[in-house]
Design a protein around this motif. Structure first.
Motif, PDB file in Angstrom:
ATOM      1  N   VAL A 291       2.962   4.199  -7.275  1.00 57.59           N
ATOM      2  CA  VAL A 291       1.975   3.810  -8.288  1.00 57.59           C
ATOM      3  C   VAL A 291       0.894   4.874  -8.458  1.00 57.59           C
ATOM      4  O   VAL A 291       0.591   5.296  -9.571  1.00 57.59           O
ATOM      5  CB  VAL A 291       1.343   2.448  -7.923  1.00 57.59           C
ATOM      6  N   ARG A 292       0.339   5.327  -7.324  1.00 54.14           N
ATOM      7  CA  ARG A 292      -0.754   6.286  -7.406  1.00 54.14           C
ATOM      8  C   ARG A 292      -0.307   7.600  -8.057  1.00 54.14           C
ATOM      9  O   ARG A 292      -0.951   8.060  -9.015  1.00 54.14           O
ATOM     10  CB  ARG A 292      -1.336   6.507  -6.007  1.00 54.14           C
TER      11      ARG A 292
ATOM     12  N   GLU B 260       0.835  -1.195   0.000  1.00 60.88           N
ATOM     13  CA  GLU B 260       0.000   0.000   0.000  1.00 60.88           C
ATOM     14  C   GLU B 260       0.873   1.249   0.000  1.00 60.88           C
ATOM     15  O   GLU B 260       0.556   2.245  -0.657  1.00 60.88           O
ATOM     16  CB  GLU B 260      -0.921   0.004   1.218  1.00 60.88           C
TER      17      GLU B 260
ATOM     18  N   SER C 138       2.250   1.710  -3.321  1.00 61.49           N
ATOM     19  CA  SER C 138       1.158   2.145  -4.185  1.00 61.49           C
ATOM     20  C   SER C 138       0.923   3.638  -3.997  1.00 61.49           C
ATOM     21  O   SER C 138       0.735   4.381  -4.956  1.00 61.49           O
ATOM     22  CB  SER C 138      -0.083   1.337  -3.827  1.00 61.49           C
TER      23      SER C 138
END
Lengths: 654, 100
Positions: A588-589, A581, A584
């Protein structure tokens, strides 16, 4: 094929290219006729290719016994640019042959296992046609891995490095339409590929710097020039080794790039055993061991390697405690054990690292294959199709009497991994611990804690899977698998029991063997450390017995006994410290948001608007211009007249 | 001897009349006649200068212009006939189907 020799003292070394070409022949044969031969033929070809490579590796090892300095076997000249002269040539020395033996030996056993495992697996997934494809990928992996370990220059090593990465990607995504939402497996494969790419980028940069600083990529030349380069430009070797470390963290799943390995369990179990436990992930350890002369020149980088390995060993160990997926536990355990190896090679105990690499290949391949045997037994006994996840340890239990061979071999693997004397893991882990104790007490404590966790989660797994009462119908009716599954388990179990013989304290066979290719500091056997590590093992197993063994969980739904005692900490372990997370959120986000911005705002509005606007402008201009052409000849004449008059007026009056 | 300027002036007047005729008249035949007027204005200027400079090249040009003009009229009249057959008119403003 051009075969010539640089320095061949023993004609057996001429066989060396076969370790690559035999698996490659397997690939080609299976590609061409595998489907027509059927499962038996395709599996046989693949296994023979692996076994042939093992036979050649063994022959090379015997050759090295008489002439241990090894040889460089030229296959063909690759290219020559300026001063750079690169060859496809194999380095046959004790280190590379050791790797070859591990890769082809363990690999062949896993191939044999896979012939039966994939038989059931492709049927379970209703797609028997994929059987051959699996073995094509498997043999391709063997070939790529052989290129990696037998390379005599960094570029060839990189080719193998990328090749195994490709095979890893192909095999993780073997059931690419499976997984969560029909995309889970494909996503796992992609993740492994992308994360590995970050690491490979580091290795590539290291190679580029090396090319600039040394003007050569051959191991022998680079290592020979390393002290001189360090004397003039100490930063260069440091940069090379640090970038190399980035590659190691990618391929060997170390912090911070370990996140792909747990997801890689989406592949069939033999893949997890061969690629993601025994061989490919150890490539990073091999690279550091091979580049030992460089790391000697950059003590800072070696320290970073040491700490990365040690922290990973502990960190991954904690996560393994909170997992329920039988393969995920083993995956985190693999990361943790790779941490041990990386720490070992980082502190200069290269032999200890290689020793642990070999023994780990034995017992971790064994554990994965045994886990695969459990999964297979559950899937085959799951007649009512009420099992949601055949890898969930909560639905297992009581398999000890139902899968006796699997149980005993798994137990041997778990005990070897935990480091019970006199199994293989005890000696190799002990050697690392001794080296750590001499290097730095802090690392020693960290590794000892990791060893405690190792024993704890392995005991937890054994209790959850094999003891207590069956917690599902499938577990109730599970039956032992056929010999093609169990024989490789038994073979690996024997290797796990006797693997320690390779480098027994006092004899140090492996150490004297590797002496010829590495700089070896003699390992010592310290009794109190061995006793401490055994005490840690006993404590961990006792604790696990108190929590999981004494009063085994009765139903699949029950909460983990640790959850009540550790509370939030356990939830953090279960959620894997939310590393995925975090990545991410961190990478990633923002990346997706940037892509979203670029696609919807920048591309659609700006770039597209620019094109559209230009078109509209030209259109309106041409509409205005077309009004001049009104079709009346007389007005053309008038324009003509005005034009001629104007030109004449200009010519006359200028 | 009539001065050269008189010829030039007459030629200019004829040319202008021709231009005005081409621009203003809509009957194609009259446009042709106006064109002829412009040719002949040019011819007159050629002849005037030829005689003034005692040069033959001016006269030669006139012959050429006459020949070309005759050919052009032949083509033009043929076009006129074709157009008249299609449109039943020789109004040049009717022939505007190539407008943009």
């Amino acid at each position: 094929m051009l075969l010539s020799e640089v320095s061949l003292h023993d004609p057996v070394f001429r066989l060396a290219p076969l370790v690559i070409f035999l698996p490659l022949a397997g690939v080609i044969l299976n590609l061409l006729i595998g489907r027509r031969l059927g499962e038996l033929g395709a599996g046989l070809i693949a296994c023979l290719a692996g076994a042939g490579a093992f036979a050649v590796s063994a022959a090379l090892a015997f050759g090295l016994k008489s002439s241990p300095e090894g040889a460089i076997v030229l296959i063909w000249r690759w290219f020559q640019v300026g001063n750079l002269d690169l060859n496809w040539s194999l380095k046959v020395d004790t280190l590379s042959v050791t790797m070859m033996l591990v890769v082809s030996g363990v690999g062949t056993l896993i191939h044999i296992y896979a012939t039966r495992y994939m038989h059931s697996d492709v049927r379970h997934h209703h797609e028997p046609g994929r059987y051959t494809r699996f073995f094509v990928f498997f043999n391709l992996f063997l070939a790529a891995m052989m290129v990696l370990v037998s390379a005599d220059n960094f570029l060839m090593l990189f080719v193998g490095w990328e090749g195994v990465g490709l095979c890893s990607y192909l095999l993780i995504g073997f059931w690419f339409e499976g997984g969560e939402g029909g995309l889970g497996n494909a996503r796992a494969a992609k993740k492994a590929f992308v994360v590995n790419r970050i690491g490979d980028f580091g290795l590539l940069i290291a190679i580029f710097i090396m090319l600039g600083a040394f003007g050569s990529l051959e191991f022998s030349r680079v290592f020979a020039a390393a002290p001189a380069v360090t004397a003039t430009a100490p930063g260069v070797v440091l940069a090379i080794t640090l970038f190399m470390l980035l590659g190691v963290t990618g391929k060997s799943a170390q912090l911070p790039l370990f996140v792909w390995l747990p997801d890689a369990m989406a592949g069939p179990t033999p893949v997890s055993a061969l690629i993601h436990a025994a061989t490919m992930v150890t490539a990073g350890v091999y690279l550091v061991a091979r580049s030992q002369p460089l790391f000697v020149q950059a003590p800072l980088a070696a320290d970073v390697v040491l700490w990365v390995g040690a922290i990973t060993a502990l960190f991954a160990g904690t996560i393994a405690v909170g997992q329920y997926d039988i393969k995920k536990v083993l995956a985190y355990s693999t990361i943790s054990q790779l941490g041990f190896m990386v720490a070992a090679v980082g502190m200069g105990a290269v032999v200890a690292g290689m020793f642990h690499l070999i023994t780990h290949a034995f017992f971790k391949a064994l554990l994965f294959l045994a886990a695969g045997s459990v999964i297979l037994a559950l899937e085959e006994a799951d007649h009512g199709h009420d099992l949601q996840d055949a890898q969930d340890m909560r639905v297992m239990g009581g398999l000890r009497s139902r899968l006796p061979v699997t149980f005993w071999t798994f137990l041997i693997g778990a005990l070897a991994l935990s480091g019970l004397v006199p199994l293989a893991g005890f000696f190799s882990k002990d050697e690392i611990l001794v080296a750590a104790q001499q290097k730095s007490p802090a690392v020693f404590i960290i590794l000892l804690a990791a060893a405690f966790l190792t024993a704890f989660y392995m005991a937890r797994q054994v209790f959850l899977v094999f003891f207590g009462r069956p917690r599902s119908g499938a577990a109730e009716h599970a039956r032992e698998n056929p010999p093609l599954i169990t024989v490789p388990l038994i073979a690996l179990a024997l290797l796990s029991i006797f693997g320690g013989v390779l480098n027994l304290p006092g004899v140090h066979t492996l150490e004297h063997w590797l002496e010829h290719s590495l700089n070896v500091t003699p390992a010592k056997f310290v009794l109190w450390i061995a006793l401490v590590s055994l005490a840690v093992l006993a404590a961990a197993v006792t604790l696990a017995w108190l929590l999981y063994g004494r009063k085994p969980r009765a139903t699949a739904r029950e909460a983990d006994p640790l959850a009540a005692r550790l509370g939030g900490l356990y939830r953090a372990l279960e959620a894997r410290w939310k590393v995925d997370e975090f990545y991410s959120w961190l990478v990633v986000r923002p990346f997706e948001r940037a892509a979203e911005f670029l696609s919807s705002i920048f591309d659609l509005k700006l770039i597209n608007g620019l094109g559209d606007g230009l078109g509209a402008l030209v259109q309106s201009l041409s509409t205005a211009a077309s009004r001049i052409q009104n079709g009346f000849v007389r007005s053309y004449t008038l324009v003509f007249l005005v034009g001629v008059t104007a030109i004449l007026a200009y010519l006359l009056l200028r | 001897m009539i001065p050269l300027a008189y010829y030039i002036a007459l030629s200019a007047v004829m040319f202008t009349l021709g231009v005005v005729g081409v621009i203003l008249r809509r009957n194609a035949l009259v446009v042709f006649m106006s064109l002829e007027l412009m040719f002949n204005a040019a011819n007159l200027a050629f002849m005037a200068f030829a005689s003034y400079y005692q040069a033959l090249s001016g006269q030669m040009f006139v012959i050429f212009v006459m020949a070309v003009a005759a050919a052009e009229v032949a083509v033009g009249l043929a076009l006129m006939v074709a157009i008249f057959k299609a449109k039943k008119a020789v109004d040049v403003d009717e022939m505007s189907s190539l407008k943009g």
